[in-house]
Design a protein around this motif. Structure first.
Motif, PDB file in Angstrom:
ATOM      1  N   GLU A 239     -25.554  -6.073   9.706  1.00 29.07           N
ATOM      2  CA  GLU A 239     -25.940  -5.034   8.675  1.00 29.07           C
ATOM      3  C   GLU A 239     -26.203  -4.241   8.588  1.00 29.07           C
ATOM      4  O   GLU A 239     -27.214  -4.119   9.531  1.00 29.07           O
TER       5      GLU A 239
ATOM      6  N   VAL B  84     -27.193  -5.045  -2.503  1.00 28.00           N
ATOM      7  CA  VAL B  84     -27.781  -5.878  -1.773  1.00 28.00           C
ATOM      8  C   VAL B  84     -29.084  -5.083  -1.635  1.00 28.00           C
ATOM      9  O   VAL B  84     -29.594  -5.525  -1.847  1.00 28.00           O
TER      10      VAL B  84
ATOM     11  N   ARG C  14     -31.733  -8.004  -1.906  1.00 28.05           N
ATOM     12  CA  ARG C  14     -33.599  -8.102  -0.714  1.00 28.05           C
ATOM     13  C   ARG C  14     -34.942  -8.004  -1.842  1.00 28.05           C
ATOM     14  O   ARG C  14     -35.471  -8.508  -1.567  1.00 28.05           O
TER      15      ARG C  14
ATOM     16  N   ALA D 223     -23.557  -6.847   4.082  1.00 25.31           N
ATOM     17  CA  ALA D 223     -24.240  -7.305   4.316  1.00 25.31           C
ATOM     18  C   ALA D 223     -25.396  -8.978   4.703  1.00 25.31           C
ATOM     19  O   ALA D 223     -24.545  -9.838   3.812  1.00 25.31           O
TER      20      ALA D 223
ATOM     21  N   LEU E 110     -27.418 -11.517   4.481  1.00 25.90           N
ATOM     22  CA  LEU E 110     -28.393 -12.508   3.259  1.00 25.90           C
ATOM     23  C   LEU E 110     -27.907 -13.099   2.528  1.00 25.90           C
ATOM     24  O   LEU E 110     -28.632 -13.978   1.858  1.00 25.90           O
TER      25      LEU E 110
END
Length: 215
Positions: free
Chosen positions: A2, A107, A111, A143, A146
């Motif tokens: 990641e 991303v 997050r 990622a 995730l």
């Protein structure tokens, strides 16, 4: 592995509702610029219980320069998802293209939402249609850990599949055999090549059961 992508520094919420989504919210990222997005928040959400998160990336026609909320007005992924799971927050980013910066912004936004809302980490889903599918494939390179699963619709794969294969993140691909723009070989051949080069096995159907959480 990641990528390390810094957290955003500030968010401004909009005041316009389009098909149940609040627009034009802007997440300010020092390294990746302003991230425009719509947000659907179920009335039942009060932060006391964890909810699923669904992030839907639009194709051409739903990008930010084409109008605030154009993605929700032209595509139904975000509105239909509400019918499958009433305990799910839905984010509808509006990027300006389908390349690496847009993937990084996706991303960063994901997050942010995970960090600021009570999100079930085992129910974080990504969807990308057409150009949004290209962006999503780059997200899966950056990622893959995730996300619980990725729905890739009528698109092609631009990202490196090796991190995805190693993370074993389930991917469901939907592209017509005679798709007038992409064709099915744009996803079939890269996937075959990646699994051959990494020695990974194709994902068994049981790995796709996570979709049943909301589909």
């Amino acid at each position: 592995m990641e990528n390390e992508i810094p957290a955003p520094t500030e968010i401004d919420f909009g005041d316009e509702y389009i098909r149940g989504f609040l627009f034009d919210n802007v997440l300010h990222s020092e390294n990746d610029g302003d991230i425009h997005f719509g947000l659907y928040m179920p009335e039942s959400y009060d932060g006391s219980e964890s909810y699923a998160l669904f992030v839907t990336l639009p194709g051409y026609g739903g990008l930010y320069f084409q109008g605030v909320g154009a993605n929700i007005q032209t595509e139904d992924y975000g509105t239909l998802a509400q019918k499958y799971n009433g305990r799910m927050i839905i984010a509808a980013p509006q990027m300006n293209d389908w390349k690496e910066t847009s993937a990084r912004q996706t991303v960063v936004l994901t997050r942010y939402l995970i960090g600021h809302y009570n999100i079930d980490s085992e129910k974080v889903y990504l969807n990308g249609y057409s150009g949004g599918g290209e962006t999503g494939s780059l997200v899966m390179e950056m990622a893959p850990e995730l996300y619980t699963a990725f729905l890739h619709c009528s698109s092609q794969w631009d990202g490196d599949l090796t991190p995805l294969a190693e993370a074993m993140t389930p991917v469901y691909m939907v592209t017509g055999e005679s798709d007038s723009y992409y064709g099915s070989s744009s996803v079939r051949e890269p996937m075959k090549s990646s699994y051959r080069s990494t020695g990974a096995k194709a994902l068994p159907m049981s790995r796709l059961k996570s979709w049943s959480c909301w589909i």
